[in-house]
Enzyme design. Structure first.
Site, PDB file in Angstrom:
ATOM      1  N   TYR A 155       0.833  -1.211   0.000  1.00  0.00           N
ATOM      2  CA  TYR A 155       0.000   0.000   0.000  1.00  0.00           C
ATOM      3  C   TYR A 155       0.870   1.264   0.000  1.00  0.00           C
ATOM      4  O   TYR A 155       0.643   2.195  -0.772  1.00  0.00           O
ATOM      5  CB  TYR A 155      -0.889  -0.051   1.239  1.00  0.00           C
ATOM      6  CG  TYR A 155      -1.798   1.132   1.460  1.00  0.00           C
ATOM      7  CD1 TYR A 155      -2.970   1.273   0.728  1.00  0.00           C
ATOM      8  CD2 TYR A 155      -1.505   2.089   2.432  1.00  0.00           C
ATOM      9  CE1 TYR A 155      -3.827   2.350   0.950  1.00  0.00           C
ATOM     10  CE2 TYR A 155      -2.352   3.163   2.657  1.00  0.00           C
ATOM     11  CZ  TYR A 155      -3.512   3.291   1.918  1.00  0.00           C
ATOM     12  OH  TYR A 155      -4.348   4.351   2.143  1.00  0.00           O
ATOM     13  N   LYS A 159       1.091   4.463  -2.557  1.00  0.00           N
ATOM     14  CA  LYS A 159       0.766   5.824  -2.126  1.00  0.00           C
ATOM     15  C   LYS A 159       1.962   6.767  -2.304  1.00  0.00           C
ATOM     16  O   LYS A 159       1.781   7.971  -2.522  1.00  0.00           O
ATOM     17  CB  LYS A 159       0.244   5.815  -0.690  1.00  0.00           C
ATOM     18  CG  LYS A 159      -1.103   5.087  -0.555  1.00  0.00           C
ATOM     19  CD  LYS A 159      -2.188   5.752  -1.390  1.00  0.00           C
ATOM     20  CE  LYS A 159      -3.547   5.107  -1.248  1.00  0.00           C
ATOM     21  NZ  LYS A 159      -4.599   5.814  -2.006  1.00  0.00           N
TER      22      LYS A 159
HETATM   23  P1  NAD Z   1     -13.032   2.833   1.908  1.00  0.00           P
HETATM   24  O1  NAD Z   1     -12.579   1.423   1.842  1.00  0.00           O
HETATM   25  O2  NAD Z   1     -14.161   3.194   2.815  1.00  0.00           O
HETATM   26  O3  NAD Z   1     -13.399   3.376   0.459  1.00  0.00           O
HETATM   27  C1  NAD Z   1     -12.673   3.044  -0.690  1.00  0.00           C
HETATM   28  C2  NAD Z   1     -13.623   3.117  -1.847  1.00  0.00           C
HETATM   29  O4  NAD Z   1     -12.941   2.718  -3.043  1.00  0.00           O
HETATM   30  C3  NAD Z   1     -14.803   2.157  -1.672  1.00  0.00           C
HETATM   31  O5  NAD Z   1     -15.993   2.828  -1.997  1.00  0.00           O
HETATM   32  C4  NAD Z   1     -14.492   1.045  -2.670  1.00  0.00           C
HETATM   33  O6  NAD Z   1     -15.652   0.414  -3.172  1.00  0.00           O
HETATM   34  C5  NAD Z   1     -13.790   1.838  -3.753  1.00  0.00           C
HETATM   35  N1  NAD Z   1     -13.046   0.976  -4.649  1.00  0.00           N
HETATM   36  C6  NAD Z   1     -12.223  -0.054  -4.306  1.00  0.00           C
HETATM   37  N2  NAD Z   1     -11.774  -0.655  -5.414  1.00  0.00           N
HETATM   38  C7  NAD Z   1     -12.310   0.012  -6.477  1.00  0.00           C
HETATM   39  C8  NAD Z   1     -12.228  -0.121  -7.875  1.00  0.00           C
HETATM   40  N3  NAD Z   1     -11.486  -1.081  -8.429  1.00  0.00           N
HETATM   41  N4  NAD Z   1     -12.908   0.741  -8.661  1.00  0.00           N
HETATM   42  C9  NAD Z   1     -13.669   1.707  -8.129  1.00  0.00           C
HETATM   43  N5  NAD Z   1     -13.792   1.890  -6.802  1.00  0.00           N
HETATM   44  C10 NAD Z   1     -13.125   1.050  -5.986  1.00  0.00           C
HETATM   45  O7  NAD Z   1     -11.733   3.669   2.266  1.00  0.00           O
HETATM   46  P2  NAD Z   1     -11.486   5.232   2.533  1.00  0.00           P
HETATM   47  O8  NAD Z   1     -10.834   5.332   3.847  1.00  0.00           O
HETATM   48  O9  NAD Z   1     -12.692   6.040   2.247  1.00  0.00           O
HETATM   49  O10 NAD Z   1     -10.354   5.497   1.439  1.00  0.00           O
HETATM   50  C11 NAD Z   1     -10.461   6.426   0.377  1.00  0.00           C
HETATM   51  C12 NAD Z   1      -9.068   6.768  -0.105  1.00  0.00           C
HETATM   52  O11 NAD Z   1      -8.352   7.413   0.944  1.00  0.00           O
HETATM   53  C13 NAD Z   1      -8.228   5.554  -0.508  1.00  0.00           C
HETATM   54  O12 NAD Z   1      -7.451   5.862  -1.641  1.00  0.00           O
HETATM   55  C14 NAD Z   1      -7.345   5.346   0.699  1.00  0.00           C
HETATM   56  O13 NAD Z   1      -6.150   4.688   0.392  1.00  0.00           O
HETATM   57  C15 NAD Z   1      -7.117   6.780   1.142  1.00  0.00           C
HETATM   58  N6  NAD Z   1      -6.687   6.881   2.540  1.00  0.00           N
HETATM   59  C16 NAD Z   1      -7.519   6.546   3.567  1.00  0.00           C
HETATM   60  C17 NAD Z   1      -7.058   6.638   4.880  1.00  0.00           C
HETATM   61  C18 NAD Z   1      -7.926   6.314   6.077  1.00  0.00           C
HETATM   62  O14 NAD Z   1      -7.422   6.309   7.191  1.00  0.00           O
HETATM   63  N7  NAD Z   1      -9.192   6.045   5.920  1.00  0.00           N
HETATM   64  C19 NAD Z   1      -5.749   7.065   5.123  1.00  0.00           C
HETATM   65  C20 NAD Z   1      -4.930   7.377   4.064  1.00  0.00           C
HETATM   66  C21 NAD Z   1      -5.407   7.287   2.770  1.00  0.00           C
END
Ligand code: NAD
Length: 248
Positions: A155, A159
């Protein structure tokens, strides 16, 4: 921050941070294309929230890692709303495990969605933006990609890769009025943390100077800033939204 007359595409917008971004842009007046991978009902709920916030939304299913689906998302924006001004590459997954236990499948699954997906949707979105000679691209990185995180080598590599992608593209398209920036969240309360142990979550909280996890809305505000006219002179930047977890 207003987005009247603008059209935004948010990938992975059926829940979590993607939903909050879609609603934030919609509440600022943007018409929003809500992409989802599997859960149509949840995506329809996001669209409903955008409409409740006073704007228009349409929902499109598609895997960001599929080139045809990536093209279809952009076509949906042009077909449905006539243009595309803002792309938010939000879709992302984790497959956490220590390197020695990590399978090639764990490695490649994360690459496919986080990096290949970001590349494919961006490439499709660039064509209308280049024609318009304006656009905003905001990519979701993570502080894992900046500081590293045991159990997240796959991951974190994606990123960190998104940061290199963001800066390279920012240089390529700056002369065409398109800005490209990244937001790097820390620990934000969403389903992505569902498989993480309580102990690991507690350890993460102890590393946060502001003392608590963030909310998806905290990330959405930073994305909205990069997407807004206020950020017209900012490109190739990475903004941490992490309660101070990483100060560098
Ligand atoms: P989440 O798992 O709730 O949401 C991720 C979304 O991406 C989901 O709706 C999922 O269905 C969608 N997704 C996954 N594979 C897909 C695909 N092939 N095509 C289209 N959609 C797809 O997670 P989140 O926390 O809302 O994460 C959103 C973004 O933020 C991500 O890129 C994640 O890496 C990043 N992020 C999150 C955090 C955290 O702490 N939550 C921290 C750093 C970065």
């Amino acid at each position: 921050m207003r987005f009247d007359g603008k059209v935004a595409l948010v990938t992975g917008a059926s829940r979590g941070i993607g939903r909050a971004i879609a609603v934030r842009l919609g509440s600022g007046g943007a018409r929003v294309v809500v992409n989802f991978a599997r859960n149509q009902a949840a995506a329809e709920e996001t669209a409903h929230l955008v409409r409740q916030a006073g704007s228009e939304a349409l929902v499109i299913q598609g895997d960001v890692a599929d080139p045809e689906a990536a093209e279809a998302m952009v076509k949906a924006a042009i077909g449905g709303f006539g243009r595309l001004d803002i792309l938010v590459n939000n879709a992302g997954i984790t497959r956490d495990t220590l390197i020695l236990r990590m399978t090639l499948e764990d490695w490649e699954a994360v690459q496919q969605i986080n990096l290949r997906g970001t590349f494919l949707v961006t490439k499709a979105a660039l064509r209308p933006m280049l024609r318009q000679r304006s656009g905003r691209i905001v990519n979701l990185s993570s502080i894992s990609g900046r500081m590293g995180n045991a159990g997240q080598a796959n991951y974190a590599a994606t990123k960190a890769g998104i940061i290199g992608f963001t800066r390279s593209l920012a240089r390529e398209v700056a002369s065409r009025g398109i800005t490209v920036n990244a937001v790097a969240p820390g620990y934000i309360l969403t389903d992505i943390w569902n498989d993480v142990s309580e102990e690991a979550k507690q350890k993460a909280i102890e590393m946060i100077p502001l003392g608590a996890p963030g909310r998806p809305e905290d990330v959405a505000e930073a994305v909205a800033f990069f997407a807004s006219d206020a950020a017209a002179y900012i490109t190739g930047q990475v903004l941490n939204v992490d309660g101070g977890m990483l100060m560098s």
